[in-house]
Design a protein around this motif. Structure first.
Motif, PDB file in Angstrom:
ATOM      1  N   VAL A 121       0.799  -1.060   0.410  1.00  0.00           N
ATOM      2  CA  VAL A 121       0.454   0.105  -0.540  1.00  0.00           C
ATOM      3  C   VAL A 121       0.775   1.619   0.228  1.00  0.00           C
ATOM      4  CG1 VAL A 121      -1.245   1.663   1.216  1.00  0.00           C
ATOM      5  CG2 VAL A 121      -1.581  -1.553   1.218  1.00  0.00           C
ATOM      6  N   ALA A 122       0.605   1.565  -1.409  1.00  0.00           N
ATOM      7  CA  ALA A 122       1.646   3.053  -1.415  1.00  0.00           C
ATOM      8  C   ALA A 122       1.315   4.059  -0.365  1.00  0.00           C
ATOM      9  CB  ALA A 122       1.481   3.645  -2.972  1.00  0.00           C
ATOM     10  N   HIS A 123       2.207   4.937   0.005  1.00  0.00           N
ATOM     11  CA  HIS A 123       1.887   6.862   1.137  1.00  0.00           C
ATOM     12  C   HIS A 123       0.111   6.599   1.170  1.00  0.00           C
ATOM     13  CE1 HIS A 123       0.581   7.330  -3.235  1.00  0.00           C
ATOM     14  NE2 HIS A 123       2.120   7.044  -3.490  1.00  0.00           N
ATOM     15  N   PRO A 124       0.184   5.661   2.283  1.00  0.00           N
ATOM     16  CA  PRO A 124      -1.170   6.400   3.050  1.00  0.00           C
ATOM     17  C   PRO A 124      -1.845   7.041   3.399  1.00  0.00           C
ATOM     18  CG  PRO A 124      -0.088   4.056   3.955  1.00  0.00           C
ATOM     19  CD  PRO A 124       0.929   5.537   2.760  1.00  0.00           C
ATOM     20  N   GLN A 125      -0.449   8.283   4.114  1.00  0.00           N
ATOM     21  CA  GLN A 125      -1.179   9.059   4.549  1.00  0.00           C
ATOM     22  C   GLN A 125      -1.446  10.245   3.177  1.00  0.00           C
ATOM     23  OE1 GLN A 125       1.978  11.003   6.836  1.00  0.00           O
ATOM     24  NE2 GLN A 125       0.555  11.907   7.903  1.00  0.00           N
ATOM     25  N   TRP A 126      -0.280  10.468   2.487  1.00  0.00           N
ATOM     26  CA  TRP A 126      -0.169  11.384   1.050  1.00  0.00           C
ATOM     27  C   TRP A 126      -1.785  10.841   0.445  1.00  0.00           C
ATOM     28  CZ3 TRP A 126      -0.846  10.170  -3.544  1.00  0.00           C
ATOM     29  CH2 TRP A 126      -0.572  10.875  -4.413  1.00  0.00           C
ATOM     30  N   HIS A 185      10.128   8.479   1.543  1.00  0.00           N
ATOM     31  CA  HIS A 185      10.482   9.409   1.376  1.00  0.00           C
ATOM     32  C   HIS A 185       9.941  10.859   0.571  1.00  0.00           C
ATOM     33  CE1 HIS A 185      14.502  12.021   2.552  1.00  0.00           C
ATOM     34  NE2 HIS A 185      14.535  11.842   1.342  1.00  0.00           N
ATOM     35  N   GLY A 186      10.131  10.508  -0.384  1.00  0.00           N
ATOM     36  CA  GLY A 186       9.532  11.854  -1.327  1.00  0.00           C
ATOM     37  C   GLY A 186       7.947  12.495  -0.862  1.00  0.00           C
ATOM     38  N   CYS A 187       7.464  11.743   0.310  1.00  0.00           N
ATOM     39  CA  CYS A 187       6.225  12.475   0.684  1.00  0.00           C
ATOM     40  C   CYS A 187       6.421  13.107   1.690  1.00  0.00           C
ATOM     41  CB  CYS A 187       5.004  11.207   0.722  1.00  0.00           C
ATOM     42  SG  CYS A 187       3.980  10.760  -0.583  1.00  0.00           S
ATOM     43  N   ALA A 188       7.388  12.587   2.273  1.00  0.00           N
ATOM     44  CA  ALA A 188       8.160  13.572   3.346  1.00  0.00           C
ATOM     45  C   ALA A 188       8.770  14.998   2.192  1.00  0.00           C
ATOM     46  CB  ALA A 188       9.169  12.679   4.018  1.00  0.00           C
ATOM     47  N   MET A 189       9.615  15.249   1.902  1.00  0.00           N
ATOM     48  CA  MET A 189       9.804  16.077   1.509  1.00  0.00           C
ATOM     49  C   MET A 189       9.327  16.878   0.155  1.00  0.00           C
ATOM     50  SD  MET A 189      13.161  15.943   2.396  1.00  0.00           S
ATOM     51  CE  MET A 189      12.768  15.508   3.617  1.00  0.00           C
ATOM     52  N   GLY A 190       7.879  16.355  -0.532  1.00  0.00           N
ATOM     53  CA  GLY A 190       7.384  16.993  -1.345  1.00  0.00           C
ATOM     54  C   GLY A 190       6.138  17.683  -0.196  1.00  0.00           C
ATOM     55  N   CYS A 191       5.564  16.841   0.926  1.00  0.00           N
ATOM     56  CA  CYS A 191       4.123  17.748   1.804  1.00  0.00           C
ATOM     57  C   CYS A 191       4.207  16.920   3.165  1.00  0.00           C
ATOM     58  CB  CYS A 191       3.270  16.863   0.891  1.00  0.00           C
ATOM     59  SG  CYS A 191       3.054  15.367   0.749  1.00  0.00           S
ATOM     60  N   ASP A 192       5.504  16.424   2.934  1.00  0.00           N
ATOM     61  CA  ASP A 192       5.218  16.645   4.634  1.00  0.00           C
ATOM     62  C   ASP A 192       3.839  15.010   5.629  1.00  0.00           C
ATOM     63  OD1 ASP A 192       5.908  16.489   7.447  1.00  0.00           O
ATOM     64  OD2 ASP A 192       5.495  17.828   8.420  1.00  0.00           O
ATOM     65  N   ARG A 193       4.026  14.595   4.572  1.00  0.00           N
ATOM     66  CA  ARG A 193       3.231  13.296   4.601  1.00  0.00           C
ATOM     67  C   ARG A 193       3.627  11.713   4.646  1.00  0.00           C
ATOM     68  NH1 ARG A 193      -2.479  15.747   1.897  1.00  0.00           N
ATOM     69  NH2 ARG A 193      -2.883  16.782   4.284  1.00  0.00           N
ATOM     70  N   PRO A 194       4.641  11.489   5.301  1.00  0.00           N
ATOM     71  CA  PRO A 194       5.200   9.863   5.081  1.00  0.00           C
ATOM     72  C   PRO A 194       5.042   8.986   4.977  1.00  0.00           C
ATOM     73  CG  PRO A 194       6.828  11.827   6.744  1.00  0.00           C
ATOM     74  CD  PRO A 194       5.215  12.163   6.150  1.00  0.00           C
ATOM     75  N   ASP A 195       4.170   9.355   7.003  1.00  0.00           N
ATOM     76  CA  ASP A 195       3.833   8.039   7.623  1.00  0.00           C
ATOM     77  C   ASP A 195       2.691   7.401   7.369  1.00  0.00           C
ATOM     78  OD1 ASP A 195       5.091   7.046   9.997  1.00  0.00           O
ATOM     79  OD2 ASP A 195       3.067   7.709  10.542  1.00  0.00           O
ATOM     80  N   PRO A 240      14.565  16.719  -3.784  1.00  0.00           N
ATOM     81  CA  PRO A 240      15.365  16.287  -3.324  1.00  0.00           C
ATOM     82  C   PRO A 240      14.206  14.663  -2.143  1.00  0.00           C
ATOM     83  CG  PRO A 240      14.811  18.177  -1.729  1.00  0.00           C
ATOM     84  CD  PRO A 240      13.797  18.340  -3.583  1.00  0.00           C
ATOM     85  N   ASP A 241      13.712  14.025  -3.265  1.00  0.00           N
ATOM     86  CA  ASP A 241      13.306  12.970  -3.196  1.00  0.00           C
ATOM     87  C   ASP A 241      13.411  11.860  -3.515  1.00  0.00           C
ATOM     88  OD1 ASP A 241      12.654  13.095  -5.708  1.00  0.00           O
ATOM     89  OD2 ASP A 241      11.206  12.794  -6.002  1.00  0.00           O
ATOM     90  N   HIS A 242      14.788  11.531  -3.322  1.00  0.00           N
ATOM     91  CA  HIS A 242      16.266  10.623  -3.179  1.00  0.00           C
ATOM     92  C   HIS A 242      16.831   9.957  -2.359  1.00  0.00           C
ATOM     93  CE1 HIS A 242      16.949  13.555  -5.504  1.00  0.00           C
ATOM     94  NE2 HIS A 242      18.624  13.928  -5.120  1.00  0.00           N
ATOM     95  N   PHE A 243      17.348   8.882  -1.996  1.00  0.00           N
ATOM     96  CA  PHE A 243      18.537   8.455  -1.226  1.00  0.00           C
ATOM     97  C   PHE A 243      18.194   8.704  -0.196  1.00  0.00           C
ATOM     98  CE2 PHE A 243      21.203   9.904  -5.296  1.00  0.00           C
ATOM     99  CZ  PHE A 243      20.201   8.801  -6.042  1.00  0.00           C
ATOM    100  N   GLY A 244      16.670   8.822   0.507  1.00  0.00           N
ATOM    101  CA  GLY A 244      16.222   8.672   2.327  1.00  0.00           C
ATOM    102  C   GLY A 244      15.393   7.637   2.933  1.00  0.00           C
ATOM    103  N   GLY A 245      15.257   6.655   1.770  1.00  0.00           N
ATOM    104  CA  GLY A 245      14.462   5.581   3.170  1.00  0.00           C
ATOM    105  C   GLY A 245      15.057   4.156   1.835  1.00  0.00           C
ATOM    106  N   TRP A 246      14.819   3.297   2.475  1.00  0.00           N
ATOM    107  CA  TRP A 246      15.276   1.838   1.731  1.00  0.00           C
ATOM    108  C   TRP A 246      15.131   0.617   2.816  1.00  0.00           C
ATOM    109  CZ3 TRP A 246      18.906   5.135   3.340  1.00  0.00           C
ATOM    110  CH2 TRP A 246      19.605   5.285   4.396  1.00  0.00           C
TER     111      TRP A 246
END
Length: 306
Positions: A133-138, A160-170, A198-204
């Motif tokens: 399930v992708a980015h449920p908070q976003w 990570h992209g959702c963290a950087m783009g809209c602060d909804r990563p969780d 800056p949505d890359h290399f942040g979560g793996w």
């Protein structure tokens, strides 16, 4: 008892499971996306472009970009049907066959007579994919929405992209409630990289397998032989009747979470080991562990059934 991710044979391989190229709405070619992840020390990625008609339903052929030190798993971000808020479903399918029949999804808006998100997820899983399930908070997903994807192996705990783009990563809210309802789910951290911010290399994910081979990695993902991270390393998790023992890279907090309000943390400086009594979790059917380092970066274990 030790989690299989730490007792299984092999070694940990670092990979990103959610990435886009200019075959859909990313800005780099598939070859350049693979080159950048390889240059950053990743062992594998899954390039998951949007399986949408406006992009001609791409499943990127990344096989030519594999070498002896870097591999790829075919995949896509699949879309069909409406969530309760009226927006289109986003379902991550890692290990999707190149000949997978795409949904009737001409664009990023639901249309009449589409298969539903749950139906598409089930079809992707039946085709052999590891489904998340992708980015449920976003997405603004409701708990009812999340419950409906019964075919999901995993949920994105961090995007990570959702963290950087809209602060909804969780994704922890959804994951914890579904776990308490008895769902068998694992937790993945991803980039969702488009390389337009800056949505890359942040979560793996760190996947345990005997070789850096697409099939072996996919099988390990389905077994849950991995953990997720923004930086910290989890080196072992051992359970006894009395305690949970965690070893890790340098951390300032080791936190165990369980059903409802059940949680307990150990705080310190440059900790590489923590022992947490299990008594707080005697009424919990599951637990999971979060590691936090001095920079605030986290690592997440998969849930452990008690």
């Amino acid at each position: 008892m030790s989690l299989s991710a730490f007792s299984a044979p092999g070694k940990f391989w670092r990979g990103n499971l959610h990435t886009h190229s200019n075959l859909s709405d990313g800005c780099l070619s598939p070859e350049e996306v693979c080159r950048r992840y390889m240059a950053e020390g990743y062992d594998f990625i899954s390039l998951t472009d949007h399986l949408i008609g406006q992009y001609n339903y791409p499943i990127a052929d990344t096989v030519p970009f594999r070498d002896t030190d870097f591999t790829t798993i075919l995949g896509a971000e699949c879309h069909s049907g409406a969530m309760e808020n009226g927006e289109l479903w986003h379902i991550l399918a890692v290990g999707l066959p190149a000949d997978f029949t795409p949904p009737n999804a001409p664009g990023f808006h639901p249309i009449a007579d589409q298969e539903s998100g749950p139906q598409l997820a089930a079809r992707a899983r039946e085709a052999g994919a590891f489904v998340a399930v992708a980015h449920p908070q976003w997405s603004g997903m409701t708990l009812h929405d999340a419950r409906s994807i019964e075919a999901a192996h995993a949920i994105e705990i961090y995007n990570h992209g959702c963290a950087m783009g809209c602060d909804r990563p969780d994704g922890s809210f959804y994951a914890d409630l579904l776990l308490s309802e008895g769902r068998d789910l694992t937790l993945v951290a991803t980039d969702d990289a488009h390389f337009t911010e800056p949505d890359h290399f942040g979560g793996w994910v760190m996947v345990k397998a005997t070789e850096n081979d697409p099939k072996l990695l996919l099988d390990a993902l389905k077994r849950g032989d991995f953990y997720s991270s923004q930086g910290p390393e989890i080196r072992s998790i051992d359970l006894s009747d009395e305690a949970i023992k965690v070893t890790c890279s340098s951390a300032t907090a080791v936190i165990v979470q369980g059903h409802g309000s059940a949680a307990q943390a150990v705080h310190g400086q440059s900790m590489t080991q923590a022992v947490i009594p299990i008594s707080r979790f005697k009424m919990s059917p599951w637990i999971r562990i979060t590691i936090v380092d001095r920079a605030g970066k986290r690592a997440w274990s998969n849930p452990i059934s008690l």
